[in-house]
Enzyme design. Structure first.
Site, PDB file in Angstrom:
ATOM      1  N   ARG B  95       0.841  -1.206   0.000  1.00  2.00           N
ATOM      2  CA  ARG B  95       0.000   0.000   0.000  1.00  2.00           C
ATOM      3  C   ARG B  95       0.870   1.248   0.000  1.00  2.00           C
ATOM      4  O   ARG B  95       1.899   1.300   0.654  1.00  2.00           O
ATOM      5  CB  ARG B  95      -0.864   0.045   1.267  1.00  2.00           C
ATOM      6  CG  ARG B  95      -2.031  -0.905   1.302  1.00  2.00           C
ATOM      7  CD  ARG B  95      -2.868  -0.593   2.539  1.00  2.00           C
ATOM      8  NE  ARG B  95      -4.075  -1.417   2.587  1.00  2.00           N
ATOM      9  CZ  ARG B  95      -4.138  -2.608   3.198  1.00  2.00           C
ATOM     10  NH1 ARG B  95      -3.081  -3.103   3.807  1.00  2.00           N
ATOM     11  NH2 ARG B  95      -5.275  -3.278   3.190  1.00  2.00           N
ATOM     12  N   GLY B 104      -7.571   7.401  -1.465  1.00  3.73           N
ATOM     13  CA  GLY B 104      -7.986   6.870  -2.757  1.00  3.73           C
ATOM     14  C   GLY B 104      -7.191   7.395  -3.933  1.00  3.73           C
ATOM     15  O   GLY B 104      -7.501   7.091  -5.082  1.00  3.73           O
ATOM     16  N   HIS B 456     -20.503  43.969   1.771  1.00  6.97           N
ATOM     17  CA  HIS B 456     -21.649  44.420   2.567  1.00  6.97           C
ATOM     18  C   HIS B 456     -22.520  43.235   2.987  1.00  6.97           C
ATOM     19  O   HIS B 456     -22.858  43.071   4.164  1.00  6.97           O
ATOM     20  CB  HIS B 456     -22.470  45.421   1.752  1.00  6.97           C
ATOM     21  CG  HIS B 456     -23.680  45.920   2.481  1.00  6.97           C
ATOM     22  ND1 HIS B 456     -24.917  45.343   2.332  1.00  6.97           N
ATOM     23  CD2 HIS B 456     -23.819  46.902   3.387  1.00  6.97           C
ATOM     24  CE1 HIS B 456     -25.789  45.975   3.104  1.00  6.97           C
ATOM     25  NE2 HIS B 456     -25.146  46.937   3.755  1.00  6.97           N
ATOM     26  N   ARG B 562     -21.655  50.961  14.750  1.00  7.22           N
ATOM     27  CA  ARG B 562     -21.532  51.741  13.509  1.00  7.22           C
ATOM     28  C   ARG B 562     -22.763  52.606  13.351  1.00  7.22           C
ATOM     29  O   ARG B 562     -23.820  52.131  12.914  1.00  7.22           O
ATOM     30  CB  ARG B 562     -21.359  50.800  12.320  1.00  7.22           C
ATOM     31  CG  ARG B 562     -19.967  50.177  12.289  1.00  7.22           C
ATOM     32  CD  ARG B 562     -19.976  48.851  11.578  1.00  7.22           C
ATOM     33  NE  ARG B 562     -20.806  47.907  12.294  1.00  7.22           N
ATOM     34  CZ  ARG B 562     -20.726  46.583  12.176  1.00  7.22           C
ATOM     35  NH1 ARG B 562     -19.839  46.052  11.370  1.00  7.22           N
ATOM     36  NH2 ARG B 562     -21.521  45.792  12.871  1.00  7.22           N
ATOM     37  N   ARG B 618     -18.666  54.513  16.902  1.00  5.39           N
ATOM     38  CA  ARG B 618     -17.896  55.124  15.803  1.00  5.39           C
ATOM     39  C   ARG B 618     -18.740  56.189  15.127  1.00  5.39           C
ATOM     40  O   ARG B 618     -19.873  55.938  14.734  1.00  5.39           O
ATOM     41  CB  ARG B 618     -17.520  54.058  14.772  1.00  5.39           C
ATOM     42  CG  ARG B 618     -16.751  54.639  13.605  1.00  5.39           C
ATOM     43  CD  ARG B 618     -16.331  53.564  12.626  1.00  5.39           C
ATOM     44  NE  ARG B 618     -17.456  53.067  11.848  1.00  5.39           N
ATOM     45  CZ  ARG B 618     -17.369  52.090  10.956  1.00  5.39           C
ATOM     46  NH1 ARG B 618     -16.200  51.495  10.733  1.00  5.39           N
ATOM     47  NH2 ARG B 618     -18.416  51.684  10.289  1.00  5.39           N
ATOM     48  N   GLU B 745      -7.237  52.538  10.592  1.00 10.66           N
ATOM     49  CA  GLU B 745      -7.537  51.776   9.377  1.00 10.66           C
ATOM     50  C   GLU B 745      -6.596  52.154   8.244  1.00 10.66           C
ATOM     51  O   GLU B 745      -6.654  51.566   7.177  1.00 10.66           O
ATOM     52  CB  GLU B 745      -8.949  52.112   8.900  1.00 10.66           C
ATOM     53  CG  GLU B 745     -10.014  51.950   9.936  1.00 10.66           C
ATOM     54  CD  GLU B 745     -11.016  53.081   9.836  1.00 10.66           C
ATOM     55  OE1 GLU B 745     -10.754  54.179  10.366  1.00 10.66           O
ATOM     56  OE2 GLU B 745     -12.067  52.877   9.219  1.00 10.66           O
ATOM     57  N   GLY B 766      -9.348  48.846  12.606  1.00  7.73           N
ATOM     58  CA  GLY B 766     -10.345  48.415  11.620  1.00  7.73           C
ATOM     59  C   GLY B 766      -9.591  47.606  10.578  1.00  7.73           C
ATOM     60  O   GLY B 766      -9.104  48.135   9.589  1.00  7.73           O
ATOM     61  N   THR B 767      -9.491  46.316  10.837  1.00  2.84           N
ATOM     62  CA  THR B 767      -8.578  45.518  10.018  1.00  2.84           C
ATOM     63  C   THR B 767      -9.100  45.275   8.604  1.00  2.84           C
ATOM     64  O   THR B 767      -8.325  44.928   7.728  1.00  2.84           O
ATOM     65  CB  THR B 767      -8.270  44.171  10.701  1.00  2.84           C
ATOM     66  OG1 THR B 767      -9.505  43.541  11.025  1.00  2.84           O
ATOM     67  CG2 THR B 767      -7.457  44.381  11.937  1.00  2.84           C
ATOM     68  N   ASN B 768     -10.405  45.463   8.357  1.00  7.09           N
ATOM     69  CA  ASN B 768     -10.877  45.322   6.970  1.00  7.09           C
ATOM     70  C   ASN B 768     -10.228  46.384   6.101  1.00  7.09           C
ATOM     71  O   ASN B 768      -9.595  46.085   5.096  1.00  7.09           O
ATOM     72  CB  ASN B 768     -12.395  45.510   6.860  1.00  7.09           C
ATOM     73  CG  ASN B 768     -13.160  44.551   7.726  1.00  7.09           C
ATOM     74  OD1 ASN B 768     -12.581  43.647   8.299  1.00  7.09           O
ATOM     75  ND2 ASN B 768     -14.457  44.765   7.832  1.00  7.09           N
ATOM     76  N   ASP B 769     -10.398  47.631   6.503  1.00 12.20           N
ATOM     77  CA  ASP B 769      -9.841  48.717   5.706  1.00 12.20           C
ATOM     78  C   ASP B 769      -8.317  48.667   5.726  1.00 12.20           C
ATOM     79  O   ASP B 769      -7.673  48.941   4.719  1.00 12.20           O
ATOM     80  CB  ASP B 769     -10.330  50.068   6.238  1.00 12.20           C
ATOM     81  CG  ASP B 769     -11.678  50.442   5.634  1.00 12.20           C
ATOM     82  OD1 ASP B 769     -12.258  49.588   4.939  1.00 12.20           O
ATOM     83  OD2 ASP B 769     -12.129  51.571   5.833  1.00 12.20           O
ATOM     84  N   TYR B 851      -8.085  43.393  23.272  1.00 11.83           N
ATOM     85  CA  TYR B 851      -9.422  42.893  23.003  1.00 11.83           C
ATOM     86  C   TYR B 851      -9.648  42.685  21.516  1.00 11.83           C
ATOM     87  O   TYR B 851      -8.890  43.194  20.684  1.00 11.83           O
ATOM     88  CB  TYR B 851     -10.479  43.849  23.559  1.00 11.83           C
ATOM     89  CG  TYR B 851     -10.660  45.103  22.757  1.00 11.83           C
ATOM     90  CD1 TYR B 851     -11.602  45.171  21.729  1.00 11.83           C
ATOM     91  CD2 TYR B 851      -9.900  46.232  23.020  1.00 11.83           C
ATOM     92  CE1 TYR B 851     -11.765  46.323  20.980  1.00 11.83           C
ATOM     93  CE2 TYR B 851     -10.055  47.396  22.282  1.00 11.83           C
ATOM     94  CZ  TYR B 851     -10.992  47.433  21.264  1.00 11.83           C
ATOM     95  OH  TYR B 851     -11.146  48.568  20.518  1.00 11.83           O
TER      96      TYR B 851
END
Lengths: 874, 874
Positions: B95, B104, B456, B562, B618, B745, B766-769, B851
C-alpha cells in the site's frame, strides 16, 4: 527671585539672528547698524514685551516703561536732541515689526514727538513753517487713526474741504496758515471723537503708540493674514522706535529705493529711482515722477558714492542682491531698510553665478539660491507681468504643470483636435482620460474642473511639458451645451482664455506672453549641479520623442516607460479593446500577436535613442476597463466591429468595471491572471532588443513588474518572463543585458521588501500609488478635501506634491533597509511624480536612495534638487 | 565516503513522529506496533526511497532492493511463512502511504505472492479452493491494473460474462472451477495487453508493485489532488508491505470498523459494525448487512474483550476518540488502522469535555480540540447529512456566514420583504447595499454573485447571524427578467433553493434541516475558555437587539457601534438624504436636529441594555453618496420631496460620486469638512447618556473618530467634541464616563501612532480597511482575482478572512508599540471582521492586544480563539 527681562534693545545691541525677539525689521536695523551702515538710531521693544502685554491683560508693565525711558535717554544723548524739547526736539517713528513679514498689516506712526511747542521749534530750526505744520498735521492724523481708531476719512474730508475752499489742487500748495487752521480742525475732530484733548505730553504719545502697535497684532486684517499665511498667532510683534530723518528738507535731501543689481537680468549695475526734496510717501503717491538712480551721481555725487559703497557692503554681507530704501537729509545718507531683492528667474541665476565668480558665494550656496520656480520660468513661457496685472482673473485651480498659454476653448478632445488645425486651442474637461490624449497633444493648455496634482491630466501634461491647471472647482462645464460657467461668467466654445500653469490662474481673454530664455550662466550652474549631486536622474518617457527630450536635459536614461501609454494611440486602441474583450485565450492571442509587433517597434525606437543608456519598462499596469470605450458612439462602433450586440458589449464592459479600480484588478494581478499579456510584452521587449543589438545598438533593459504585494507574484511572473527571454536569446544567438525587478507601490511590499529583494534586481518606488494607499487618499477624489484640509491647517501640504516624511518616506526607508540587507547590489529609486519635486527629491537623497525619475521637463528641477540634497546632507 | 541510507523500516522500528519518512500510514502502523497492539507485521519503504527513485530516473537502486530483501527475510522468519513457498506461502499487501492523507489517490495491491503453485498451497492449507482461487483472480486483476495499467473494465467484463453465462447473480456463488476458468481468461488479457505472461516470480511481483506505487505518486488524479490541497509535489510516498490476514476464513473470522465512542453524540460506548467471514471489501460493497458491534460480544466474546482493551489503550495513547479497522483471523484480532475519529460538533465537545473529566486531557488540550466549525454547527442550523448527499449542487461561492436555509428566491429587497410575509425567502442579489437591509432582515439567507468575505452582504449577514453565500460567480442574475442562470439551469422568482452558508454550497430545491443543539458540556467548555483567555471579547452591534444577543453570548460590551447603520431605517433615510443634499449649513442643521432626536433614542436604548458595560461608538464613516438613492424611481420621488428637478438631483448625486470611494471623502474627512454632522452625533450620545444616568443607568461611552491619517484630524475633532460634551455635562449637571479615541484603518496612522496616542484614549484597529490599503485590494472587487490567486498558490488564503501576519499584523504591532511608549494606558484592540476569525484572534493574542470585537454570532468563536491564543502563547 525674579530676573529682570530685557525688553528693549538698542539697534547697536542686536543682530539678524535675533529675529524671534526683535522681529524682522528690528533685527535688520540692528544688523545694518552693527555693520557700520548709517541707520537713523533707535531701539526695539521686543516681541516678548508684546506677549507679556497680552498676558498682563493689555497693560504695559513698569519694567517695560522703565526700559523704554532708559533707552530713550540714551537715544537722546546719541543724537543730541530730546523728545519734547522746545529748542531741539527729537522726532521718532514708531513701527511694528513682526517675526515674519506681514506687509501693511500693522500700524506705523511717524513724526511722534510733535505738539504745538515742538512744532514751532521744528519750524524755527529748519526755518520752514510749512514743513513743520505739515509734519504736525500728518502726525495728528496718523496718531488719531492708529492709536485712537478715528477713521481716516474724517481728516481727509477736512483736507479736501480746505483745498476746495481755497482752490488748491495739491497738498504741497497749502500755505502755513491754512495748515495751521487744518491742525486746529484736526484737533477738534480728535476731541469730538475721544472726549479728550490731543495729548501734548510726548511720553504719553509714545507709550500710547507702543500699546497701539501691540494691539494691532490682533486687528482683524492681521489675524486673517496670519491665517492665510500659516503664521502662529502667539508670536506677537516688536516695536521699533527710531529717530526721524527727513528727505523733504530741500534740495540736498531726498528719498529713494535701489537694487544692488538689475533685478530683471541680474547685471551688476545700481538699479533704482529717487526723488529730491521728498518723503517716502511721495514716491508711493506717484504725483511726482522719480528719477533713475544714475542721475543722483550728478545731483548729489558724494551721496551717490556713499550709496555705492553701502550697497556693496550690504551685498557682500548678505551675500545676495539687495533691495534698499534710503533717505538723504541734508546731504547725509541714511539707510532705512535692506532686504534680499525680488528678481526674475533669469536674474536669479545670473546673480547667483556671478556671486560665485566674485568669490562671494560658493557653488553650493549658489545652487541653494535657485528654486524650482526659477527653472520652470526659464523653461516655459510666462505671461508678461504688466499685462498680467491688468488681466481679469476668472478662477484658480491647482498649478499642475507650468507654463503660460492662450487659446480658444474646446470641450472635447475631438473638437480640440479639429480646431487646432486653424488656431491655438485650450482643452477644458471635467477630467481627462487616456482617450483624450490626442486632444491634449493638440492643445496649448489643459484645464480640468476635478482631479488633483497626480490626476491623469496633470501627469500627462507634465510629461508633455504642457501648461495645465487642474481641479479648478469653480468651473461648471456643460459639455452638451458647450459652455462653461465660472461664477457669473459664461464662456462658449471658441472663446479666448489665458492659462497660467505655474500659478493655477485662469484669465479672461488673451494676455501677452514672454517666451522662455536661454542663458549661459544657467548652463554653468547646471554643470556645478552635476558635479555635486549624488542621486542619478532618469526621465519618465513612453516614446522615442520624450526620451529624446529627457536626454537633452541630461537624463541618465529612462527610469519609467509606461507601456500602456503606447496602447492608446489610434492604430492600437482597437486591437487592445479586442484583445481585452476576447472570450478565450486563442482569440486573445491573435490580437496580442498583432500588438506585439507594434510594441516591438516602439521599444526598438527607444533603444536606438538610448544606445547604451538604460531603460526601465513597466509591464501593463492599469485595470483593463480603462482601455474600453465609455461613450455611446464608440461602444456602438466597437460592437459592430466585434460582431456582437451593443447590449452584450455593455454587459462585458460593466462586468469589468470596479467599485475601487485603483485597488482592483490591475498591475501584476493582470499578469498573474492573464500571463499571456505580460509574455507578449516581454517578447516585444526581447525581440526589439535583439534586433537593436544586431544593428550594433547597446541595450540595457530593466523589466519592471508593477503592484507586487505578495512575493509569490514576483516569483511567478519573473520565472515565466525569464524563461521566455532566455529562449528568445538562445533562439536568436544574440544576447542583451536585462534585469527583472519590481515597482513598489503597495504598503505591504515594503514590509516584505527583504523577501522581494531576493528576487528583484531593482526596486522602483511608485510614490503616487504608495501615497494613495498610505493615506487612503484616492488621487482622483481627494483634491476636494485636501483643499479644505490645507485651509484648516490639517495638512501642511498636498502629499501628492511633496513626499510625506512621516508615513510614505518611513515605508520607503524601511523597505530600502530590509532590501539592502539581503541584496546589497539592488538598485533603488523613485519613479513617481515626486521624482520631479524639490522637497521630495531632497528627502530621497536624505535616506540614501540611488536615483529619481521624472517627466522630461522636470529633469533639470530634479537635478537641481539632487544637488541640494547632496549639499544639505553634509 | 557514501553513507548507506536506511530505506526500509520494520513497523517495530518506527513511531508516529516519523511521518515525513514513513508516511502517515507507515508511522501509524509503527506506532501501534510499538504500543503492543496486534498489527499484522510488515515493513515500510521510506519516502526517501521514492524521492531517490525519481532522482535515479525511475530505477530502484540495488540498495533499496537489498534492504527490501533483508526486511522480507525478517518478516518471513517472524511469521513463519515464506513468500512464494509452495507449502506455507506468505501473502502480503502493498500500500502507498504519503505524508499527508490523500485518500484513494494512490494504489494498493492485495494478496501479493500468489501464483499457480502458491494458490494451490493456500487452498490446501485452508482447505478452501474457492477462497484461494478468488484471492488469486483478485490479485491478477489488481496487479494488472495498478502495475501494468490495464483497464479494470476488461476484467469486469469477463466476470460479468461468466456470471451471465452461468446464471449466477453474486461473485460469491462462483464455483472453484468457474473461478479457475476466470483466472485463465484474466491471464490471457494480461498476455494480450503486455506481451508477457503473468509473472510467477513473487519477488518480481513485489518489486514491480513497489515501483508502481512510487509511480502512482505522479498519476494525474494524485497531482490534481495535491494541487487542490496545497500539498508539495516533492514529498514522495512511502510503501507499506504487510502480511495479509484474512477475515473470510470461516465463522471465527471477520472484519469490522469501530469508534471508541459514539461519533454522533460523543457518549462513551463502542460504536461500529462488523461482518463474520468477510473481507474489508465486502463491508464496503454493501451486499451483506453488517451487524452492530454489540453482537460481537456474544459471537466472539474473547475477541470482543480484546477489542475493548485495545480500543481503550489506543484512546488513552492518542488521547482522542479513535476510528479503527480490524480483522479477525481464526479468533485472532488484528488491528489494521487507527485514526482520530471524525465526529459531529456535539460529539467533539462531549468527547473533549469527558476526556478532561477522565483525566486524559487537560482543559487546555480540550479547548485546542474544538474548532470554529464546531461552534458554528452548534449555533446554526445545518442540513441533514443524508439528505445533503442526495441533493443537487448548483453552485459554490464563499462561505460568508454559517447556517443552512431553505426558501423561495427573490431578486430585490422589496419583493423579498413582500413575499416573506407568506413564506420563507432567499434574497439573491449581485451585491447588496445598505438600501437592501430590510430585505435581508426578511430573508432566511442571502446569496450574492459578486463581493468577497467582507462585502456588505457578508458583514451584515454575519452581524444578523444569518446564512450567507457571497461571490458566487456562476450565478448570472437578470433582475429585470427575474431569473438567475447557473450554467444550464434557469431559476425564476419564487423557485426553491437551499443554501449552506458554512460550505458556500447552493442546492436545488428543498433539503431537510437539522436544527442547532444545546449542550451542557459546551457550557462547561466555555467556562474553561473564560478562565484561560486573556483577550477581552466585545460585540459589534448597532442596536439594542444585537447588543442583547452579544451579551447573551458573554460579550464584555459593545466594541463597535456603527452609527451609520442606524441611518438606513425607513423613517431615517429620508432625513439623512435631505441633510446631505442641503445647500447650506442652515438647512442642513434643520435635518441634523431631527436626526439627533432619533439617534439619541437609539443610544439611550443601547445604554440601557449595557448598563455598566462599555460601548464604543464610531462616528459617521461611509462616504455620503452611499446614502443617496441610485434607482430611478427613488430619485424621482426624492426630487419631488426636495422640490427640485430630477436633473438637478442627479447632478448633485453625480457630484458626490467618487472614482474610488473607499479612499475618498469619508470617515473623519467628513467630520472635518462638515463638523456639524459629528457634533450632532456627539450631542445625541451625550444627551442619551445624561438621560440614562439620570435614571440610574451606568454609562461608559467610547467615542471613536474613524479613518484618521493625520494627527491634526484627531486633535481638531476631539477638541470640538470634548467641548460639546463638557458643555452638555455642565448644562445638565449630570456627568458620565466618556473617552475619545480613534479607529486605525490607514497605514499612515500606524506610523504616527505615537503622535495619535498622545490624544487618543484607545485605538481600535479596523482591520478590513487596513487590509485593503496594506494590500491595495478593494474588498468589493478583489474576490475575482483572490480566487485565482489561491488556485495558483500566490495567496495561501484570503487576507480578508485570516489576518495577514507579514504586512497587516506588522503594522498593528508597530502601532501598538509606538502608542504604548507614549501612553501606557491606551486600550488597544481589533474591531474588524478578523475579530471573529480564529487564526486572526490568535495573532492578536500573540502581539499582546487587549481585546477583539466581532459580530454577535461570532462572540463564542472569538472567545474560544482567545483561549487558544493564551494557550499557544505559553
Amino acid at each position: 527671585m525674579k530676573t529682570m527681562k530685557k525688553y528693549v534693545y538698542h539697534f547697536s545691541e542686536g543682530n539678524k539672528e535675533m529675529n524671534a525677539l526683535l522681529g524682522g525689521k528690528g533685527a535688520n536695523l540692528a544688523e545694518m547698524t552693527s555693520l557700520g551702515v548709517n541707520v537713523p538710531p533707535g531701539f526695539t521693544i521686543t516681541t516678548e514685551a508684546c506677549r507679556d502685554y497680552y498676558v498682563q491683560e493689555k497693560t504695559l508693565s513698569d519694567d517695560v516703561k522703565d526700559q523704554i525711558d532708559t533707552a530713550l535717554s540714551t537715544l537722546e544723548q546719541t543724537i543730541g536732541k530730546r523728545l519734547g524739547d522746545t529748542e531741539n526736539p527729537l522726532l521718532v517713528s514708531v513701527r511694528s515689526g513682526s517675526v515674519f513679514s506681514m506687509p501693511g498689516m500693522m500700524d506705523t506712526v511717524l513724526n511722534l514727538g510733535l505738539n504745538d511747542e515742538t512744532t514751532e521749534a521744528l519750524a524755527r530750526q529748519n526755518n520752514d513753517k510749512k514743513f513743520a505744520y505739515d509734519s504736525y498735521r500728518r502726525f495728528i492724523q496718523m496718531f488719531s487713526d492708529v492709536v485712537m481708531g478715528i477713521e481716516k476719512y474724517r481728516f481727509e474730508q477736512v483736507l479736501a474741504e480746505v483745498k476746495r475752499e481755497n482752490c488748491i489742487a495739491h497738498d504741497r500748495d497749502l500755505s502755513a496758515n491754512l495748515l495751521l487752521s487744518i491742525i486746529e480742525r484736526f484737533k477738534d475732530i480728535y476731541f469730538k471723537e475721544t472726549g479728550n484733548r490731543f495729548p501734548t505730553d510726548v511720553k504719553e504719545q509714545l507709550l500710547l503708540t507702543v500699546e497701539a502697535v501691540f494691539k494691532s497684532w490682533n486687528n482683524q486684517r492681521a489675524k486673517v493674514y496670519r491665517k492665510l499665511n500659516n503664521i502662529s498667532d502667539s508670536l506677537g510683534t516688536a516695536v521699533n522706535v527710531q529717530a526721524m530723518v527727513f528727505g523733504n528738507m530741500g534740495n540736498t535731501s531726498g528719498t529713494g529705493v535701489c537694487f544692488s543689481r538689475n533685478p530683471v537680468d541680474g547685471t551688476k549695475v545700481l538699479f533704482g529711482e529717487y526723488l529730491i526734496d521728498a518723503q517716502g510717501e511721495d514716491v508711493v503717491a506717484g504725483i511726482r515722477t522719480p528719477q533713475p538712480i544714475e542721475t543722483l551721481k550728478e545731483e548729489l555725487p558724494q551721496v551717490y558714492e556713499e550709496l555705492v559703497r553701502v550697497v556693496e557692503k550690504l551685498e557682500n554681507h548678505y551675500k545676495d542682491m539687495q533691495d534698499i530704501e534710503f533717505t538723504v537729509e541734508n546731504n547725509r545718507l541714511y539707510l532705512l531698510q535692506t532686504r534680499n531683492a525680488k528678481r526674475t528667474a533669469k536674474a536669479a541665476v545670473e546673480v547667483a553665478v556671478t556671486l560665485v565668480d566674485e568669490g562671494i558665494l560658493t557653488k553650493e550656496e549658489a545652487i541653494l539660491r535657485i528654486t524650482t520656480d526659477d527653472i520652470n520660468k526659464l523653461l516655459h513661457p510666462t505671461f508678461d507681468e504688466k499685462a498680467l496685472k491688468e488681466a481679469t482673473l476668472l478662477a484658480t485651480g491647482l498649478a499642475a504643470s507650468p507654463g503660460a498659454a492662450v487659446g480658444h476653448i474646446y470641450f472635447t478632445a475631438q473638437e480640440a483636435v479639429k480646431a487646432s488645425k486653424e488656431k491655438n486651442v485650450i482643452l477644458l474637461r471635467q477630467e481627462t482620460s487616456p482617450e483624450d490624449i490626442e486632444g491634449m497633444v493638440s492643445s496649448q493648455a489643459i484645464v480640468t474642473s476635478t482631479g488633483g496634482m497626480t490626476s491623469h491630466a496633470a501627469v500627462v501634461a507634465r510629461g508633455m511639458g504642457k501648461c495645465c491647471v487642474c481641479g479648478c472647482q469653480n468651473l461648471v462645464i456643460d459639455e452638451q451645451a458647450k459652455t462653461v460657467r465660472i461664477e457669473d461668467t459664461i464662456l462658449r466654445e471658441g472663446d479666448m482664455l489665458s492659462v497660467d500653469g505655474s500659478t493655477g490662474c485662469i484669465y479672461l481673454g488673451e494676455i501677452k506672453q514672454a517666451s522662455a530664455v536661454k542663458q549661459e550662466s544657467f548652463a554653468r550652474l547646471m554643470t556645478w549641479v552635476d558635479e555635486i549631486r549624488e542621486l542619478m536622474v532618469y526621465v519618465n518617457a513612453d516614446n522615442a520623442h520624450d526620451t529624446q527630450v529627457g536626454l537633452s536635459f541630461g537624463a541618465a536614461g529612462v527610469g519609467l516607460c509606461r507601456t500602456e501609454h503606447m496602447f492608446f494611440e489610434e492604430n492600437r486602441i482597437g486591437l487592445v479593446r479586442k484583445m481585452i474583450l476576447s472570450n478565450d485565450l486563442e482569440s486573445r492571442l491573435v490580437f496580442l500577436n498583432q500588438l506585439e509587433v507594434i510594441q516591438r517597434d516602439d521599444f526598438y525606437q527607444m533603444f536606438n535613442v538610448l544606445n547604451g543608456k538604460s531603460i526601465n519598462i513597466r509591464l501593463l499596469d492599469p485595470p483593463l476597463h480603462e482601455f474600453l470605450p465609455h461613450e455611446e458612439k464608440q461602444i456602438v462602433a466597437l460592437s459592430k466591429e466585434l460582431g456582437c450586440s451593443r447590449e452584450e458589449l455593455e454587459a462585458k464592459i460593466a462586468s469589468l468595471s470596479e467599485f475601487n479600480p485603483m485597488m482592483g484588478h490591475r498591475g501584476c494581478r493582470l499578469g498573474v491572471t492573464y500571463p499571456e499579456v505580460y509574455l507578449m510584452q516581454a517578447k516585444a521587449i526581447s525581440s526589439a532588443a535583439i534586433q537593436a543589438k544586431k544593428e550594433g545598438v547597446d541595450v540595457h533593459v530593466e523589466i519592471m513588474i508593477p503592484l507586487v504585494s505578495v512575493v509569490e507574484e514576483l516569483v511567478f511572473l519573473k520565472t515565466q518572463i525569464e524563461h521566455l527571454v532566455e529562449s528568445q536569446i538562445e533562439e536568436s544567438g544574440v544576447s542583451f543585458q536585462y534585469k527583472i525587478g519590481t515597482m513598489i507601490e503597495i504598503p505591504r511590499a515594503c514590509f516584505i521588501a527583504d523577501q522581494l529583494a531576493e528576487h528583484a534586481a531593482f526596486f522602483s518606488f511608485g510614490t503616487n500609488d504608495l501615497t494613495q494607499l498610505t493615506y487612503g487618499y484616492s488621487r482622483d477624489d481627494a483634491s476636494k478635501f485636501i483643499d479644505i484640509y490645507k485651509q484648516k491647517h490639517i495638512l501642511a501640504h498636498d502629499p501628492f506634491v511633496h513626499l510625506d516624511e512621516s508615513g510614505v518616506l518611513s515605508l520607503i526607508k524601511m523597505a530600502k533597509e530590509k532590501a539592502k540587507k539581503v541584496n546589497p547590489n539592488i538598485k533603488i529609486g523613485v519613479c513617481g511624480e515626486h521624482g520631479g519635486d524639490e522637497k521630495s527629491v531632497i528627502l530621497c537623497g536624505k535616506i540614501g536612495l540611488e536615483y529619481v525619475s521624472c517627466s522630461p521637463y522636470r529633469v533639470l528641477i530634479a537635478k537641481l534638487a539632487a544637488a541640494k540634497a547632496a549639499i544639505l546632507k553634509k
